[in-house]
Design a protein around this motif. Structure first.
Motif, PDB file in Angstrom:
ATOM      1  N   LEU A  83      24.286  43.326  33.081  1.00  0.00           N
ATOM      2  CA  LEU A  83      24.978  44.034  34.149  1.00  0.00           C
ATOM      3  C   LEU A  83      24.174  45.255  34.550  1.00  0.00           C
ATOM      4  N   TYR A 101      29.978  38.414  39.201  1.00  0.00           N
ATOM      5  CA  TYR A 101      30.638  39.725  39.290  1.00  0.00           C
ATOM      6  C   TYR A 101      30.488  40.291  40.699  1.00  0.00           C
ATOM      7  N   LEU A 159      40.387  41.316  38.417  1.00  0.00           N
ATOM      8  CA  LEU A 159      39.382  42.129  37.718  1.00  0.00           C
ATOM      9  C   LEU A 159      39.988  42.629  36.413  1.00  0.00           C
ATOM     10  N   PRO A 174      34.548  36.903  32.697  1.00  0.00           N
ATOM     11  CA  PRO A 174      33.694  35.822  33.191  1.00  0.00           C
ATOM     12  C   PRO A 174      33.859  34.521  32.397  1.00  0.00           C
ATOM     13  N   THR A 215      30.293  47.456  38.547  1.00  0.00           N
ATOM     14  CA  THR A 215      30.426  46.002  38.591  1.00  0.00           C
ATOM     15  C   THR A 215      31.508  45.510  37.625  1.00  0.00           C
ATOM     16  N   TYR A 216      32.292  44.547  38.094  1.00  0.00           N
ATOM     17  CA  TYR A 216      33.290  43.865  37.269  1.00  0.00           C
ATOM     18  C   TYR A 216      33.244  42.381  37.587  1.00  0.00           C
ATOM     19  N   SER A 217      33.438  41.569  36.561  1.00  0.00           N
ATOM     20  CA  SER A 217      33.432  40.116  36.773  1.00  0.00           C
ATOM     21  C   SER A 217      34.715  39.670  37.458  1.00  0.00           C
TER      22      SER A 217
END
Ligand SMILES: NC(=O)C1=CN([C@@H]2O[C@H](COP(=O)(O)OP(=O)(O)OC[C@H]3O[C@@H](n4cnc5c(N)ncnc54)[C@H](O)[C@@H]3O)[C@@H](O)[C@H]2O)C=CC1
Length: 407
Positions: A367, A173, A202, A256, A187-189
């Motif tokens: 996360l 991420y 994203l 993810p 946060t983003y994968s």
């Protein structure tokens, strides 16, 4: 370093965690004019993060992986323009806050142990930052939004083109920041293996009251620039060739998992495994088309889609998933990759263990927390800041929980 002394003082500070964290930030901002502007307006998530990082350090003092964790944290902190002077100021305020919260437990020896420990932490973080800078890595990546697709009311898929190459492992991420919500990072994968054209994707689910996710889903569009921080996280492929695996994802936890499957489709198209895709309702099963395409490239992958029945609460999908997981066999032979809402991940991981999966082979990321802790609280400080929500689904069907659990 006296680890025992560090742990025992931290245990005292933890009991007054909220107080200590408030003292820390007041001290930092009062003694260092200008530093407040480096932090977002809403400080609540920030407070949780500081404590989560401290708790991680104190609970991993003997862990050989701690240095790598701190190096990565330092690398990531470059996005905040954290200078050696800021690290020193943070150290002073942290010790002042600990002294205040620990009371009589703050002895000369304790102060010495914490001064030494903080110095070591700062040194490792700065070394991580220097190593990244030395390798020519930017402090952040400016990325142009090239596509913005909406699914249902709350979901968007954003395609971005970073202006410098963004090297990442599938499943990792990044931190994302937008000028629409100054100084906030979420946060983003990255939802694919590295692509030939350098773009990244994203998947964003709008959280009620979430400033960043609302900006990304409802306001952001092509032509806009977002900032991305250094990729991180440990949800990466760990299965040796030929090994069995199960992928389980819920909602935008698909991001993810899709990256891991894209990598596997290129590296090991004959893999054998199963994929469970969970969504709150049919309208939110945005992953289906992509999953079908991946399945064509991975004929040994058994795919199951699970949603809640019409007009049922969205959590019903998890109950249905757990029933489906119980009907599967050979859990002890599988690596499991898990992604989705924190409550979902915790719940499914627990059931997988009951079904015989080796806990070491259940892979998921914790996360960084946003507002509340994203994993179940373990410590007194975590429980104080984010009390655990009661388990909600079908407790009758569960094996008795281990006696060692503290909640
Ligand atoms: N966007 C990304 O790149 C990634 C997001 N995530 C996490 O995935 C979540 C995505 O949220 P949405 O897509 O809105 O999912 P959602 O709210 O639509 O939930 C999807 C399904 O997860 C299950 N679920 C939700 N909360 C649960 C709980 N407390 N206990 C058990 N099951 C539960 C339910 O079956 C629900 O239908 C966020 O929490 C995010 O942090 C995880 C990895 C990557």
């Amino acid at each position: 370093m006296d680890h025992q002394l560090l742990r025992s003082t931290f245990a005292v500070v933890e009991r007054r965690a909220e107080h200590a964290v408030t003292f820390f930030y007041s001290h930092l901002f009062w003694h260092n004019p200008g530093v407040r502007e480096l932090f977002p307006e809403d400080m609540l998530p920030q407070r949780d993060r500081l404590l989560a990082a401290l708790t991680h350090v104190v609970t991993h003092l003997e862990d050989p992986g701690l240095a790598a964790y701190l190096g990565q944290l330092g690398r990531d902190h470059r996005k905040f323009l954290a200078s050696p002077a800021l690290y020193a100021a943070v150290g002073q305020s942290l010790l002042a806050a600990f002294a205040h919260a620990a009371g009589a437990a703050w002895t000369i020896e304790a102060e010495k142990a914490w001064t030494e420990a903080y110095g070591h932490v700062a040194e490792l973080m700065l070394a991580g930052a220097d190593a990244a800078a030395g390798a020519g890595e930017p402090a952040w990546w400016d990325a142009d939004v090239v596509r913005h697709e909406r699914y249902g009311d709350d979901l968007a898929v954003l395609t971005l083109r970073p202006r410098q190459p963004l090297l990442h492992l599938p499943g990792q991420y990044v931190g994302v920041s937008s000028l629409r919500v100054p100084r906030v990072w979420r946060t983003y994968s990255l939802a694919d293996a590295p692509r030939p054209d350098g773009t990244v994707e994203l998947h964003v689910s709008r959280i009620a009251g979430g400033a960043m996710s609302t900006a990304l889903v409802e306001e952001t569009g092509p032509g806009e620039v977002l900032r991305l921080s250094a990729p991180g996280g440990g949800l990466v492929a760990r299965t040796p060739p030929g090994g069995l695996r199960t992928y389980i994802c819920a909602g935008t936890g698909w991001a993810p998992v899709r990256a891991l499957l894209a990598e596997a489709a290129a590296a090991e198209p004959d893999l054998e495994g199963r994929l469970f895709v969970v969504a709150r309702s049919k309208e939110y099963l945005y992953a289906r088309e992509d999953a079908e395409r991946l399945k064509e490239r991975l004929p040994g992958l058994n795919v199951t889609y699970i949603t809640a029945a019409p007009r049922q609460r969205k959590d019903q999908a998890t109950e249905r998933l757990l029933r489906a997981l119980r009907a599967c066999v050979r859990w002890s032979a599988h690596d499991v990759y898990l992604a989705g809402p924190p409550g979902f991940v915790a719940e499914v991981a627990e059931v997988l263990e009951e079904l015989g999966t080796d806990p070491e082979r259940i892979h998921h990321d914790t996360l960084p927390s946003v507002g509340r802790f994203t994993t179940r609280p373990n410590t007194a400080a975590e429980r104080l800041l984010g009390p655990p929500t009661p388990l909600w689904h079908d407790p009758e069907a569960r094996a008795p929980r281990g006696a060692s659990r503290s909640f």
